[in-house]
Design an enzyme around this catalytic site. Structure first.
Site, PDB file in Angstrom:
ATOM      1  N   LYS A  20     -13.190  73.438 -28.612  1.00 12.04           N
ATOM      2  CA  LYS A  20     -11.923  73.418 -27.867  1.00 12.04           C
ATOM      3  C   LYS A  20     -10.721  73.568 -28.791  1.00 12.04           C
ATOM      4  O   LYS A  20      -9.729  74.185 -28.422  1.00 12.04           O
ATOM      5  CB  LYS A  20     -11.802  72.140 -27.034  1.00 12.04           C
ATOM      6  CG  LYS A  20     -12.730  72.165 -25.820  1.00 12.04           C
ATOM      7  CD  LYS A  20     -12.441  71.057 -24.825  1.00 12.04           C
ATOM      8  CE  LYS A  20     -13.323  71.215 -23.597  1.00 12.04           C
ATOM      9  NZ  LYS A  20     -13.417  70.018 -22.780  1.00 12.04           N
TER      10      LYS A  20
ATOM     11  N   LYS B 152     -21.810  79.071 -21.655  1.00  9.92           N
ATOM     12  CA  LYS B 152     -22.189  78.219 -20.516  1.00  9.92           C
ATOM     13  C   LYS B 152     -21.239  78.449 -19.331  1.00  9.92           C
ATOM     14  O   LYS B 152     -20.076  78.809 -19.525  1.00  9.92           O
ATOM     15  CB  LYS B 152     -22.241  76.744 -20.933  1.00  9.92           C
ATOM     16  CG  LYS B 152     -20.908  76.109 -21.124  1.00  9.92           C
ATOM     17  CD  LYS B 152     -21.004  74.606 -21.342  1.00  9.92           C
ATOM     18  CE  LYS B 152     -19.583  74.086 -21.512  1.00  9.92           C
ATOM     19  NZ  LYS B 152     -19.433  72.752 -21.924  1.00  9.92           N
TER      20      LYS B 152
ATOM     21  N   LYS C 252     -15.683  75.585 -16.041  1.00 11.58           N
ATOM     22  CA  LYS C 252     -14.449  75.639 -15.253  1.00 11.58           C
ATOM     23  C   LYS C 252     -13.359  76.370 -16.015  1.00 11.58           C
ATOM     24  O   LYS C 252     -12.427  76.890 -15.430  1.00 11.58           O
ATOM     25  CB  LYS C 252     -13.901  74.227 -15.028  1.00 11.58           C
ATOM     26  CG  LYS C 252     -14.755  73.332 -14.220  1.00 11.58           C
ATOM     27  CD  LYS C 252     -14.189  71.906 -14.243  1.00 11.58           C
ATOM     28  CE  LYS C 252     -15.346  70.953 -14.276  1.00 11.58           C
ATOM     29  NZ  LYS C 252     -15.045  69.558 -14.287  1.00 11.58           N
TER      30      LYS C 252
HETATM   31  P1  TYM Z   1     -17.569  67.954 -17.250  1.00 15.51           P
HETATM   32  O1  TYM Z   1     -16.512  67.582 -16.275  1.00 15.51           O
HETATM   33  O2  TYM Z   1     -17.295  69.127 -18.145  1.00 15.51           O
HETATM   34  O3  TYM Z   1     -18.939  68.250 -16.520  1.00 15.51           O
HETATM   35  C1  TYM Z   1     -19.516  67.330 -15.592  1.00 15.51           C
HETATM   36  C2  TYM Z   1     -21.024  67.356 -15.735  1.00 15.51           C
HETATM   37  O4  TYM Z   1     -21.538  68.679 -15.529  1.00 15.51           O
HETATM   38  C3  TYM Z   1     -22.370  69.061 -16.619  1.00 15.51           C
HETATM   39  N1  TYM Z   1     -22.222  70.522 -16.848  1.00 15.51           N
HETATM   40  C4  TYM Z   1     -23.243  71.392 -16.942  1.00 15.51           C
HETATM   41  N2  TYM Z   1     -24.577  71.213 -16.872  1.00 15.51           N
HETATM   42  C5  TYM Z   1     -25.370  72.320 -16.991  1.00 15.51           C
HETATM   43  N3  TYM Z   1     -24.869  73.584 -17.178  1.00 15.51           N
HETATM   44  C6  TYM Z   1     -23.520  73.802 -17.254  1.00 15.51           C
HETATM   45  N4  TYM Z   1     -23.042  75.033 -17.417  1.00 15.51           N
HETATM   46  C7  TYM Z   1     -22.647  72.668 -17.139  1.00 15.51           C
HETATM   47  N5  TYM Z   1     -21.302  72.523 -17.168  1.00 15.51           N
HETATM   48  C8  TYM Z   1     -21.058  71.201 -16.990  1.00 15.51           C
HETATM   49  C9  TYM Z   1     -21.836  68.267 -17.802  1.00 15.51           C
HETATM   50  O5  TYM Z   1     -22.821  68.125 -18.812  1.00 15.51           O
HETATM   51  C10 TYM Z   1     -21.490  66.938 -17.153  1.00 15.51           C
HETATM   52  O6  TYM Z   1     -22.630  66.118 -17.050  1.00 15.51           O
HETATM   53  N6  TYM Z   1     -16.862  64.570 -20.852  1.00 15.51           N
HETATM   54  C11 TYM Z   1     -17.480  64.800 -19.554  1.00 15.51           C
HETATM   55  C12 TYM Z   1     -17.051  63.818 -18.487  1.00 15.51           C
HETATM   56  C13 TYM Z   1     -17.264  62.405 -18.863  1.00 15.51           C
HETATM   57  C14 TYM Z   1     -18.491  61.703 -18.886  1.00 15.51           C
HETATM   58  C15 TYM Z   1     -18.165  60.384 -19.290  1.00 15.51           C
HETATM   59  C16 TYM Z   1     -19.812  62.059 -18.614  1.00 15.51           C
HETATM   60  C17 TYM Z   1     -16.280  61.537 -19.220  1.00 15.51           C
HETATM   61  N7  TYM Z   1     -16.816  60.320 -19.487  1.00 15.51           N
HETATM   62  C18 TYM Z   1     -19.151  59.416 -19.421  1.00 15.51           C
HETATM   63  C19 TYM Z   1     -20.794  61.077 -18.741  1.00 15.51           C
HETATM   64  C20 TYM Z   1     -20.467  59.769 -19.148  1.00 15.51           C
HETATM   65  C21 TYM Z   1     -17.107  66.181 -19.084  1.00 15.51           C
HETATM   66  O7  TYM Z   1     -16.081  66.721 -19.446  1.00 15.51           O
HETATM   67  O8  TYM Z   1     -17.969  66.690 -18.140  1.00 15.51           O
END
Ligand code: TYM
Length: 351
Positions: free
Chosen positions: A127, A213, A216
């Protein structure tokens, strides 16, 4: 068992989020409640099996954002999660910003997290790119907040996609060091959380580039299927998905070096409960001209009920506010004992 996970309420919920994480949240919620007894009663016991799912709105301010869009996105993502099957009567559903303990615990853990650990985070490197100096401090310390998110609730299991694995390893390292430095083996302050990553959908890739991947933040709408896309849009995106000219092979090893084809077969398999080999035993030898419409249909079948529920729920702002308020009250209760224990372990005096 304490199941805890979060999602940033920015942009739309997409197929990667759904197959990589949200579907597992729903499954874990349903498994924990196999006998239908997991009603989250007000004042209910904090020690039974429970799921806590949250909108990571505090994380969303680590990058440039529009306040009004974050507010609207938080409510919309709440509606999307409920539409996917998260039941606020059985899971604790809330947004981080209503629970100051997340930010407080992050600060307490900042004394334990090491600069070197954060510097190694691939998400930070990706990022920030070449412009590290211009990034917010929050983008760098983001994984410490993520550690606080799960450690606050003594999470045992954290269902996520593969891209979050490194952040959870960091959470374990922070918990371990804190326990070593400030607690005893008999009475640790934090539980070490276990990431739960679905092998069949750990990493769903972009429809435009099989090496990136699905995300968003990809500027191309055609790169992802949003859970709220209507049937025509889904069919169009699948039809336009990048592929190659070869027919599908009859075994998984024939997909080596064909990232886009592998991604579409993986999505098909994840949606139908089949392995990649299982899908290929049916479609091997066929071209994308017949495979893509079949994939489109399976997608529409999965997404249209979610879509219909989402449209119904998202207009009822009052109901969504009420879900988050109730979830926050429950989460606050659950987090308090750990926060107190962390302050105490560090020798911090509070009234
Ligand atoms: P975020 O908002 O980017 O994504 C949410 C969840 O979706 C999964 N994910 C994917 N899995 C498979 N293929 C993909 N292309 C893909 N894109 C997203 C992510 O792995 C995630 O599980 N930092 C985290 C949010 C967060 C969090 C936490 C998660 C904040 N605190 C504590 C678990 C525990 C995030 O930005 O996810």
């Amino acid at each position: 068992m304490r199941v805890v996970s979060g999602i940033q309420p920015t942009g739309n919920l997409h197929l990667g989020n759904y197959l990589g994480a949200i579907r597992n949240w729903v499954r874990m919620q349903d498994e924990l409640d196999a006998d239908g007894s997991a009603q989250i009663a007000d004042g209910g016991s904090a020690d039974k099996n429970e799921c806590l799912f949250f909108l990571a709105d505090l994380h969303a301010i680590s990058q440039p954002h529009e306040p009004a869009a974050l507010h609207a996105g938080t409510l919309e993502m709440t509606a999307a999660l409920v539409a996917c099957g998260i039941d606020p009567e059985r899971s604790i559903l809330f947004n981080q910003a209503q629970i100051p303990a997340h930010a407080e615990l992050q600060w307490l853990l900042s004394g334990t997290a090491r600069m070197g650990w954060l510097n190694r985070m691939t998400q930070w490197k990706d990022k920030a790119g070449k412009n590290r100096e211009g990034q917010s401090v929050a983008l760098f310390t983001y994984p410490v907040l993520q550690a606080a998110d799960v450690l606050l609730y003594q999470a045992t299991h954290v269902p996520v996609g593969e891209d979050q694995k490194q952040h959870l390893e960091l959470a374990r390292d922070i918990a371990q060091k804190f326990n070593n430095d400030f607690a005893t083996e008999e009475e640790p302050v934090f539980t070490l959380p276990e990431p739960i990553i679905p092998p069949e959908a750990a990493r769903i890739m972009s429809l435009r580039n099989g090496e990136a991947k699905m995300s968003k933040s990809d500027p191309s709408e055609m790169s992802r299927i949003n859970l709220i896309d209507d049937a025509d849009t889904v069919m169009k995106k699948v039809k336009k998905a990048k592929t190659d000219a070869e027919p599908l092979p009859s075994e998984a090893k024939g997909l080596e070096g064909r990232a886009e084809a592998l991604n579409l077969v993986t999505i098909f398999g994840a949606l139908t409960g089949k392995s990649v080999d299982g899908v290929l035993s049916e479609y091997g030898g066929q071209g994308f001209g017949s495979f893509k419409p079949a994939l489109g249909e399976v997608l529409v079948e999965t997404l249209s009920p979610i879509n219909a529920r989402f449209i119904e729920l998202k207009e009822d702002r009052e109901a969504l506010d009420a879900i988050l308020a109730r979830g926050a009250a429950k989460a606050r209760e659950r987090g308090l004992p750990t926060l107190d224990a962390a302050y105490k372990a560090l020798g911090l005096v509070r009234g």
